[in-house]
Design a protein around this motif. Sequence first.
Motif, short mmCIF file in Angstrom:
data_model
loop_
_atom_site.label_atom_id
_atom_site.label_comp_id
_atom_site.label_asym_id
_atom_site.label_seq_id
_atom_site.Cartn_x
_atom_site.Cartn_y
_atom_site.Cartn_z
N ASP A 193 0.84 -1.19 0.00
CA ASP A 193 0.00 0.00 0.00
C ASP A 193 0.88 1.25 0.00
O ASP A 193 2.12 1.17 -0.05
CB ASP A 193 -1.00 -0.02 1.16
CG ASP A 193 -0.34 0.08 2.54
OD1 ASP A 193 0.78 0.60 2.65
OD2 ASP A 193 -0.97 -0.37 3.52
N SER A 199 -0.49 -5.17 0.94
CA SER A 199 -1.89 -4.88 0.65
C SER A 199 -2.63 -6.07 0.05
O SER A 199 -3.51 -6.65 0.67
CB SER A 199 -1.98 -3.68 -0.30
OG SER A 199 -3.32 -3.45 -0.69
N TRP A 215 -3.50 -13.85 8.95
CA TRP A 215 -3.39 -12.39 8.83
C TRP A 215 -3.71 -11.97 7.41
O TRP A 215 -3.32 -12.62 6.43
CB TRP A 215 -1.97 -11.92 9.13
CG TRP A 215 -1.49 -12.09 10.54
CD1 TRP A 215 -2.11 -12.75 11.57
CD2 TRP A 215 -0.25 -11.60 11.06
NE1 TRP A 215 -1.34 -12.71 12.70
CE2 TRP A 215 -0.18 -12.01 12.42
CE3 TRP A 215 0.81 -10.88 10.53
CZ2 TRP A 215 0.91 -11.70 13.23
CZ3 TRP A 215 1.90 -10.58 11.33
CH2 TRP A 215 1.94 -10.98 12.67
N SER A 217 -4.53 -7.93 5.18
CA SER A 217 -4.39 -6.48 5.33
C SER A 217 -5.62 -5.86 5.98
O SER A 217 -6.66 -6.51 6.14
CB SER A 217 -4.13 -5.83 3.97
OG SER A 217 -5.29 -5.88 3.18
N THR A 218 -5.53 -4.59 6.31
CA THR A 218 -6.64 -3.89 6.97
C THR A 218 -7.88 -3.80 6.08
O THR A 218 -8.97 -3.60 6.57
CB THR A 218 -6.23 -2.47 7.35
OG1 THR A 218 -5.93 -1.72 6.15
CG2 THR A 218 -5.01 -2.47 8.27
N GLN A 220 -8.12 -1.43 3.79
CA GLN A 220 -8.20 -0.05 3.33
C GLN A 220 -7.62 0.15 1.93
O GLN A 220 -8.03 1.05 1.21
CB GLN A 220 -7.47 0.87 4.31
CG GLN A 220 -8.10 0.97 5.67
CD GLN A 220 -7.27 1.82 6.61
OE1 GLN A 220 -6.11 1.50 6.93
NE2 GLN A 220 -7.84 2.92 7.07
N LYS A 243 -6.71 -11.91 11.77
CA LYS A 243 -6.45 -10.50 12.04
C LYS A 243 -6.36 -9.69 10.75
O LYS A 243 -5.65 -10.07 9.83
CB LYS A 243 -5.14 -10.35 12.82
CG LYS A 243 -5.18 -10.99 14.20
CD LYS A 243 -3.84 -10.84 14.91
CE LYS A 243 -3.88 -11.44 16.31
NZ LYS A 243 -2.57 -11.34 17.00
N GLN A 244 -7.11 -8.60 10.71
CA GLN A 244 -6.98 -7.63 9.62
C GLN A 244 -6.09 -6.51 10.17
O GLN A 244 -6.51 -5.74 11.03
CB GLN A 244 -8.34 -7.09 9.20
CG GLN A 244 -9.27 -8.16 8.65
CD GLN A 244 -10.62 -7.60 8.25
OE1 GLN A 244 -10.74 -6.83 7.29
NE2 GLN A 244 -11.66 -7.98 8.98
N LYS A 245 -4.87 -6.44 9.68
CA LYS A 245 -3.89 -5.56 10.31
C LYS A 245 -2.82 -5.14 9.32
O LYS A 245 -2.68 -5.71 8.23
CB LYS A 245 -3.21 -6.29 11.48
CG LYS A 245 -2.54 -7.61 11.08
CD LYS A 245 -1.83 -8.27 12.27
CE LYS A 245 -0.59 -7.52 12.65
NZ LYS A 245 0.17 -8.14 13.76
N ASN A 246 -2.05 -4.14 9.70
CA ASN A 246 -0.87 -3.77 8.93
C ASN A 246 0.25 -4.75 9.23
O ASN A 246 0.52 -5.08 10.39
CB ASN A 246 -0.41 -2.36 9.31
CG ASN A 246 -1.30 -1.27 8.72
OD1 ASN A 246 -1.78 -1.41 7.60
ND2 ASN A 246 -1.51 -0.19 9.46
#
Length: 308
Positions: A193, A199, A215, A217-218, A220, A243-246
């Motif tokens: 991203d 991303s 895991w 991505s967020t 976004q 987990k949706q995370k960076n």
Amino acid sequence: MVHGTHNALDDARNNDIKIYINGEFFSRNDAKISVFDSGYLVGDGIWEALRLHKGVLVFLEDHLNRLWESAATVGMTFGFSKEELVQNIKKTLQNNNMHDDVHVRIMITRGIKKTPSQDPRLTISGPNVVIIPEYKKASEESKEKGITLFTSTIRRGSPDYLDPRLNCHSKLHEVQALIQAIEAGADEALMLDVNGFVSTCNATNFFIVKNNEVWTSTGQYCMNGITRAKVIEVCKQNNIVCKQKNFSLFDVYGADEAFVTGTFGGLTPVTKIDGRTIGTKSYGDFTRKVSGLYQDLIIASVNNELKK
């Protein structure tokens, strides 16, 4: 042979398919759109892809909602309802006598332009609607083999200029990313991203497995994938931490497993990223488990529709 997440078994029946264009049906070789079409001229169009499984369009409502959301985002007015579009999809499938292992691509552009131009006010027709159904069964051999990825220098865009969640016809940046990956000897591209976090891929969503956690991505800066959402859903239903995370390439290179998701291929394992081997198997046990749960969700969804 091209290897990737869209590998399908050859099917001679696709030579004779009938394609829907604005209420009429055409053979594959005769299906054409004007060179003044907005999608051809400036990429002014949106699309959706569906799977037909045992006579049921899988996760149909989710796909319709995404299509209508895309239309609202780009200021496109259809002039027909969701129900009318579904009836046209079903007519297309009936016309082709299709019941299973079918991939349906729906493309809607703003319409015909008076002259080559970006200006939507110069559109002189209603939207052009194309429905392409093909017999497409994913290659199990390709899935077992897995795919390799290369991290492209082409970044996923920021939502303030072209939101990555939008399923639009403007895909040139993704094509550029894929070309980089191919030239680097990989099957497909991994994309970061605008902040340098992982991303998505050029045509699929990306997941890793670390310490029995999944895991991604967020959300976004990645495609608004239906399969992505369903994988997150089945993980929650089965007490799998998702987990949706960076996270960065540091986390990716040290992952236990990795996989990508998409409407056509479902879950496809990733074996190498930037030349680094991921995990110890071409198809990791955890990825296989989540894939099975996703397939169970499809079967349950189909059975529920058949009971109606």
